[in-house]
Design a protein around this motif. Structure first.
Motif, mmCIF file in Angstrom:
data_model
loop_
_atom_site.group_PDB
_atom_site.id
_atom_site.type_symbol
_atom_site.label_atom_id
_atom_site.label_comp_id
_atom_site.label_asym_id
_atom_site.label_seq_id
_atom_site.Cartn_x
_atom_site.Cartn_y
_atom_site.Cartn_z
ATOM 1 N N LYS A 1 1.582 -1.356 -0.119
ATOM 2 C CA LYS A 1 0.115 -0.239 -0.011
ATOM 3 C C LYS A 1 0.739 0.924 0.014
ATOM 4 O O LYS A 1 0.261 2.490 -0.418
ATOM 5 C CB LYS A 1 -0.919 -0.208 1.116
ATOM 6 C CG LYS A 1 -2.030 1.412 2.088
ATOM 7 C CD LYS A 1 -2.456 1.187 2.758
ATOM 8 C CE LYS A 1 -3.096 2.760 3.252
ATOM 9 N NZ LYS A 1 -3.710 1.938 4.515
ATOM 10 N N ASN A 2 2.040 1.174 0.541
ATOM 11 C CA ASN A 2 3.355 2.742 0.965
ATOM 12 C C ASN A 2 3.952 2.851 0.301
ATOM 13 O O ASN A 2 4.647 3.957 0.391
ATOM 14 C CB ASN A 2 2.893 2.392 2.431
ATOM 15 C CG ASN A 2 2.113 2.362 3.561
ATOM 16 O OD1 ASN A 2 1.535 3.713 3.130
ATOM 17 N ND2 ASN A 2 2.129 2.074 5.125
ATOM 18 N N THR A 3 4.216 1.672 -0.965
ATOM 19 C CA THR A 3 5.292 1.546 -1.269
ATOM 20 C C THR A 3 4.762 2.940 -2.844
ATOM 21 O O THR A 3 3.781 2.708 -3.618
ATOM 22 C CB THR A 3 5.444 0.221 -2.241
ATOM 23 O OG1 THR A 3 6.053 -0.726 -1.509
ATOM 24 C CG2 THR A 3 6.643 0.494 -3.363
ATOM 25 N N LYS A 4 5.530 3.671 -3.303
ATOM 26 C CA LYS A 4 6.013 4.426 -4.217
ATOM 27 C C LYS A 4 6.594 3.887 -5.561
ATOM 28 O O LYS A 4 6.400 4.315 -6.397
ATOM 29 C CB LYS A 4 6.706 5.855 -4.047
ATOM 30 C CG LYS A 4 5.810 6.481 -3.294
ATOM 31 C CD LYS A 4 6.250 8.212 -2.739
ATOM 32 C CE LYS A 4 6.204 8.840 -3.757
ATOM 33 N NZ LYS A 4 6.452 10.189 -3.739
ATOM 34 N N GLY A 5 8.071 3.072 -5.559
ATOM 35 C CA GLY A 5 8.460 2.633 -6.032
ATOM 36 C C GLY A 5 9.586 1.831 -5.977
ATOM 37 O O GLY A 5 9.971 1.385 -4.955
ATOM 38 N N ILE A 6 9.437 0.951 -6.735
ATOM 39 C CA ILE A 6 10.754 -0.824 -6.461
ATOM 40 C C ILE A 6 11.887 -0.287 -7.248
ATOM 41 O O ILE A 6 12.273 -0.294 -8.686
ATOM 42 C CB ILE A 6 10.052 -1.282 -6.741
ATOM 43 C CG1 ILE A 6 9.113 -1.629 -6.070
ATOM 44 C CG2 ILE A 6 10.821 -2.778 -6.640
ATOM 45 C CD1 ILE A 6 8.265 -2.789 -6.279
ATOM 46 N N ARG A 7 13.039 -0.085 -6.397
ATOM 47 C CA ARG A 7 14.790 -0.578 -7.942
ATOM 48 C C ARG A 7 15.341 -1.712 -7.611
ATOM 49 O O ARG A 7 15.463 -2.643 -6.714
ATOM 50 C CB ARG A 7 15.659 0.472 -7.092
ATOM 51 C CG ARG A 7 15.212 1.982 -7.475
ATOM 52 C CD ARG A 7 16.503 2.884 -7.555
ATOM 53 N NE ARG A 7 16.378 2.804 -6.092
ATOM 54 C CZ ARG A 7 18.409 2.592 -5.308
ATOM 55 N NH1 ARG A 7 19.019 3.082 -6.055
ATOM 56 N NH2 ARG A 7 18.234 3.382 -4.719
#
Length: 64
Positions: free
Chosen positions: A53-59
């Protein structure tokens, strides 16, 4: 469908940690996640639902 998290990925969360960092390294994946703050090294356990729910982005982790 769950988001594709893997160990070693860097996730950017909406809220910042008190040390000022937004980025966390994924150390454990499952029903709960273990995340390590990249700013101060603090580790926390969070429910998968809350992380998704709180993730804005993944690298993704860099392959060597």
């Amino acid at each position: 469908m769950p988001m594709p998290f893997e160990i070693g990925d860097i996730v950017r969360l909406k809220k910042q940690h008190p040390c000022g960092s937004h980025e966390w390294e994924v150390l454990r994946v499952g029903a709960d996640f273990r995340l390590k703050c990249l700013g101060c090294g603090h580790q926390v356990m969070m429910a998968r639902k809350m992380v998704e729910k709180n993730t804005k982005g993944i690298r993704k982790k860099e392959e060597i």
